[in-house]
Motif scaffolding. Structure first.
Motif, PDB file in Angstrom:
ATOM      1  N   ASP A 223       8.678  -1.765   8.262  1.00  0.00           N
ATOM      2  CA  ASP A 223       9.542  -2.219   9.360  1.00  0.00           C
ATOM      3  C   ASP A 223      10.686  -1.310   9.450  1.00  0.00           C
ATOM      4  OD1 ASP A 223       7.693  -4.207   9.879  1.00  0.00           O
ATOM      5  OD2 ASP A 223       8.983  -5.703   8.880  1.00  0.00           O
ATOM      6  N   TYR A 224      10.931  -0.557   8.253  1.00  0.00           N
ATOM      7  CA  TYR A 224      12.519   0.164   8.051  1.00  0.00           C
ATOM      8  C   TYR A 224      11.900   1.622   8.662  1.00  0.00           C
ATOM      9  CZ  TYR A 224      16.799   1.796   6.517  1.00  0.00           C
ATOM     10  OH  TYR A 224      18.203   2.373   6.414  1.00  0.00           O
ATOM     11  N   GLY A 225      10.782   2.105   8.774  1.00  0.00           N
ATOM     12  CA  GLY A 225      10.394   3.175   9.276  1.00  0.00           C
ATOM     13  C   GLY A 225       9.840   4.364   8.199  1.00  0.00           C
ATOM     14  N   ASP A 226       9.570   3.573   6.852  1.00  0.00           N
ATOM     15  CA  ASP A 226       8.986   4.435   5.736  1.00  0.00           C
ATOM     16  C   ASP A 226       7.709   5.018   5.889  1.00  0.00           C
ATOM     17  OD1 ASP A 226      11.735   4.239   4.772  1.00  0.00           O
ATOM     18  OD2 ASP A 226      11.234   3.348   2.961  1.00  0.00           O
ATOM     19  N   GLY A 227       6.764   4.663   6.762  1.00  0.00           N
ATOM     20  CA  GLY A 227       5.477   4.856   7.094  1.00  0.00           C
ATOM     21  C   GLY A 227       4.461   3.872   7.218  1.00  0.00           C
ATOM     22  N   GLU A 228       3.321   4.147   6.957  1.00  0.00           N
ATOM     23  CA  GLU A 228       2.260   3.076   6.981  1.00  0.00           C
ATOM     24  C   GLU A 228       1.860   2.727   5.691  1.00  0.00           C
ATOM     25  OE1 GLU A 228      -2.484   2.654   8.496  1.00  0.00           O
ATOM     26  OE2 GLU A 228      -1.160   4.495   8.677  1.00  0.00           O
ATOM     27  N   PRO A 229       1.666   1.619   5.035  1.00  0.00           N
ATOM     28  CA  PRO A 229       1.367   1.297   3.841  1.00  0.00           C
ATOM     29  C   PRO A 229      -0.232   1.234   3.450  1.00  0.00           C
ATOM     30  CG  PRO A 229       2.855  -0.692   4.685  1.00  0.00           C
ATOM     31  CD  PRO A 229       2.469   0.402   5.842  1.00  0.00           C
ATOM     32  N   LEU A 230      -0.622   1.822   2.586  1.00  0.00           N
ATOM     33  CA  LEU A 230      -2.124   1.786   2.285  1.00  0.00           C
ATOM     34  C   LEU A 230      -2.237   1.613   0.686  1.00  0.00           C
ATOM     35  CD1 LEU A 230      -3.019   5.164   3.994  1.00  0.00           C
ATOM     36  CD2 LEU A 230      -3.179   2.975   5.066  1.00  0.00           C
ATOM     37  N   LEU A 231      -3.467   0.505   0.693  1.00  0.00           N
ATOM     38  CA  LEU A 231      -3.941   0.500  -0.842  1.00  0.00           C
ATOM     39  C   LEU A 231      -5.065   1.224  -1.025  1.00  0.00           C
ATOM     40  CD1 LEU A 231      -3.863  -1.229  -3.542  1.00  0.00           C
ATOM     41  CD2 LEU A 231      -5.198  -2.786  -2.439  1.00  0.00           C
ATOM     42  N   PHE A 232      -4.950   2.185  -1.705  1.00  0.00           N
ATOM     43  CA  PHE A 232      -6.245   2.801  -2.380  1.00  0.00           C
ATOM     44  C   PHE A 232      -7.157   2.048  -3.453  1.00  0.00           C
ATOM     45  CE2 PHE A 232      -4.170   6.497  -0.139  1.00  0.00           C
ATOM     46  CZ  PHE A 232      -5.052   6.805   0.453  1.00  0.00           C
ATOM     47  N   TYR A 233      -8.076   1.671  -3.389  1.00  0.00           N
ATOM     48  CA  TYR A 233      -9.067   1.058  -4.333  1.00  0.00           C
ATOM     49  C   TYR A 233     -10.194   1.827  -4.663  1.00  0.00           C
ATOM     50  CZ  TYR A 233     -11.461  -2.897  -6.550  1.00  0.00           C
ATOM     51  OH  TYR A 233     -12.363  -3.718  -7.067  1.00  0.00           O
ATOM     52  N   TYR A 234     -10.471   1.988  -6.022  1.00  0.00           N
ATOM     53  CA  TYR A 234     -11.423   2.845  -6.489  1.00  0.00           C
ATOM     54  C   TYR A 234     -12.298   1.977  -7.630  1.00  0.00           C
ATOM     55  CZ  TYR A 234     -14.172   6.408  -8.914  1.00  0.00           C
ATOM     56  OH  TYR A 234     -15.169   7.424  -9.188  1.00  0.00           O
ATOM     57  N   LYS A 235     -13.467   1.975  -7.401  1.00  0.00           N
ATOM     58  CA  LYS A 235     -14.147   1.069  -8.178  1.00  0.00           C
ATOM     59  C   LYS A 235     -15.609   1.621  -8.711  1.00  0.00           C
ATOM     60  CE  LYS A 235     -15.155  -3.864  -9.149  1.00  0.00           C
ATOM     61  NZ  LYS A 235     -16.310  -3.676 -10.124  1.00  0.00           N
ATOM     62  N   THR A 236     -15.891   1.308  -9.816  1.00  0.00           N
ATOM     63  CA  THR A 236     -17.236   1.966 -10.387  1.00  0.00           C
ATOM     64  C   THR A 236     -17.580   0.927 -11.270  1.00  0.00           C
ATOM     65  OG1 THR A 236     -16.554   3.275 -12.361  1.00  0.00           O
ATOM     66  CG2 THR A 236     -16.606   4.558 -10.305  1.00  0.00           C
ATOM     67  N   GLU A 237     -18.797   0.890 -12.082  1.00  0.00           N
ATOM     68  CA  GLU A 237     -19.402  -0.161 -12.965  1.00  0.00           C
ATOM     69  C   GLU A 237     -18.480  -0.532 -13.955  1.00  0.00           C
ATOM     70  OE1 GLU A 237     -23.367  -0.871 -15.596  1.00  0.00           O
ATOM     71  OE2 GLU A 237     -23.507   0.592 -13.891  1.00  0.00           O
ATOM     72  N   ASN A 238     -17.852   0.411 -14.521  1.00  0.00           N
ATOM     73  CA  ASN A 238     -16.955   0.252 -15.805  1.00  0.00           C
ATOM     74  C   ASN A 238     -15.732   0.650 -15.876  1.00  0.00           C
ATOM     75  OD1 ASN A 238     -17.416   3.033 -15.649  1.00  0.00           O
ATOM     76  ND2 ASN A 238     -18.138   3.100 -17.850  1.00  0.00           N
ATOM     77  N   PHE A 239     -15.150   0.995 -14.265  1.00  0.00           N
ATOM     78  CA  PHE A 239     -13.815   1.630 -14.305  1.00  0.00           C
ATOM     79  C   PHE A 239     -13.353   1.252 -12.862  1.00  0.00           C
ATOM     80  CE2 PHE A 239     -11.307   5.403 -12.700  1.00  0.00           C
ATOM     81  CZ  PHE A 239     -10.012   5.272 -13.636  1.00  0.00           C
ATOM     82  N   LYS A 240     -11.823   0.797 -12.502  1.00  0.00           N
ATOM     83  CA  LYS A 240     -11.486   0.843 -11.282  1.00  0.00           C
ATOM     84  C   LYS A 240      -9.898   1.154 -11.469  1.00  0.00           C
ATOM     85  CE  LYS A 240      -9.964  -4.119 -12.363  1.00  0.00           C
ATOM     86  NZ  LYS A 240     -10.176  -5.610 -11.592  1.00  0.00           N
ATOM     87  N   ALA A 241      -9.375   1.568 -10.097  1.00  0.00           N
ATOM     88  CA  ALA A 241      -8.028   1.866  -9.977  1.00  0.00           C
ATOM     89  C   ALA A 241      -7.478   1.574  -8.680  1.00  0.00           C
ATOM     90  CB  ALA A 241      -7.983   3.389 -10.199  1.00  0.00           C
ATOM     91  N   ILE A 242      -6.164   1.424  -8.473  1.00  0.00           N
ATOM     92  CA  ILE A 242      -5.451   1.157  -7.303  1.00  0.00           C
ATOM     93  C   ILE A 242      -4.229   2.021  -7.247  1.00  0.00           C
ATOM     94  CG2 ILE A 242      -6.390  -1.433  -6.848  1.00  0.00           C
ATOM     95  CD1 ILE A 242      -3.661  -2.291  -8.180  1.00  0.00           C
ATOM     96  N   ASN A 243      -3.823   2.417  -5.841  1.00  0.00           N
ATOM     97  CA  ASN A 243      -2.694   3.022  -5.575  1.00  0.00           C
ATOM     98  C   ASN A 243      -2.097   2.585  -4.293  1.00  0.00           C
ATOM     99  OD1 ASN A 243      -0.500   4.978  -5.896  1.00  0.00           O
ATOM    100  ND2 ASN A 243      -1.736   6.742  -5.094  1.00  0.00           N
TER     101      ASN A 243
END
Length: 352
Positions: free
Chosen positions: A37-57
């Protein structure tokens, strides 16, 4: 294996984040709303997932054309970059974080960003979670400075880790009749906003930090379960206030304000101590105070350091260029300005 979630599906966003054991409030969807709302940009959640590993940013995606240095010089919606939302973040990983899995994550993440016109990313890693150590093969990482964290193991430990000056100021405030309270009413947020703006004026803060009424209203409405205002009361008057974030074992000093007339009472010392005690009583593990201005060991850092002489948390940033050719294009556009002096320490250099 790589997906992107937007604020159009907050429930899905938070369900993914909360599936990570060590998630913090900075990763939740509602934290990003006030900054969007303050104008810092568009928020995004990156989600990466495999059988034995996952990550978010979690990132804020910024259209570079909105930067005053590029307005009218590039097409809107053609060049973007990413930054961590105000505060801390960066990739959280769980599972088999082998070099091979990290390489696969990096390849897919880089390919996606490059295809979407995303040129670069600047990351402010989380000092308490120390997530920089897991992904330093993905980014060019730089240690910038120390931060201060109070470990909330017991009230006795909280007090014993204070330096002598802190203990004396806390006792003085108590003897002067200063009381500490907390809450989250609209009236309290409005009082905080006014005191905060005055404090920013006194400190000659950058324009960015003069958050408007809508910003604080957005925090109040969107973060109803993760934010609290603590304040000190002296002779019936609020003289210092702290806005804290809390969730999943962590408390964070977010913003603070004080009345200059009463600085001689140094009530922020008692206020911070009481936040730490409240955190312990409510089952939190850490109270993160942050560091100095620009990560320097300045007077602000020294003030915070006095709350825990044993603190060892470290603030690091990460740099990443997804598209080197287009990055250089933007630098060349900036070089057309005779006042532009490229600074290798500033990233991304085209935004300096």
């Amino acid at each position: 294996m790589l997906s992107v979630v937007t604020l159009d599906d907050i429930e899905k966003w938070n369900r993914i984040v909360k599936s990570f054991k060590n998630f913090d409030i900075y990763y939740l969807a509602e934290y990003t709303v006030p900054f969007k709302d303050y104008g810092d940009g568009e928020p995004l959640l990156f989600y990466y997932k495999t059988e034995n590993f996952k990550a978010i940013n979690v990132v804020m995606k910024r259209d570079i054309e909105n930067d005053s240095n590029f307005r009218g010089k590039i097409a809107k919606g053609s060049y973007y970059d990413l930054t961590t939302p105000y505060g801390y973040g960066g990739f959280l990983v769980e599972g088999d974080s082998s070099a091979e899995n990290l390489k696969l994550l990096d390849d897919e993440y880089t390919k996606f960003c490059k295809n979407k016109g995303i040129i670069s990313e600047i990351v402010r890693f989380h000092p308490v979670l120390n997530n920089v150590s897991a992904v330093n093969s993905i980014y060019e990482t730089i240690k910038l400075g120390k931060t201060v964290t109070i470990s909330l193991t017991s009230k006795e430990d909280i007090y014993s880790n204070l330096n002598g000056n802190k203990k004396r100021w806390i006792k003085k405030a108590i003897n002067q009749g200063v009381k500490i309270y907390w809450g989250r009413t609209p009236e309290l947020f409005d009082e905080f906003r006014k005191m905060y703006i005055n404090t920013m004026k006194e400190n000659n803060a950058k324009d960015y930090y003069f958050f408007n009424n809508n910003f604080f209203q957005s925090i109040l409405e969107n973060m109803k379960y993760q934010v609290m205002i603590f304040y000190s009361l002296y002779k019936g008057k609020k003289i210092s206030m702290i806005l804290v974030l809390h969730g999943n074992n962590q408390i964070h000093h977010h913003f603070s304000a004080s009345e200059r007339t009463y600085h001689h009472l140094a009530t922020t010392n008692l206020l911070m101590y009481e936040v730490a005690c409240w955190g312990y009583e409510n089952g939190y593990k850490n109270f993160h105070l942050g560091g100095g201005v620009g990560s320097r060991e300045d007077s602000l850092y020294k003030f915070k350091e006095g709350f825990n002489k044993k603190s060892n948390t470290q603030f690091s940033i990460g740099k990443k260029i997804f598209d080197h050719n287009r990055y250089q294009e933007l630098v060349e556009i900036r070089k057309l300005d005779k006042n532009f002096l490229e600074n290798e320490l500033f990233f991304p250099s085209y935004r300096q």
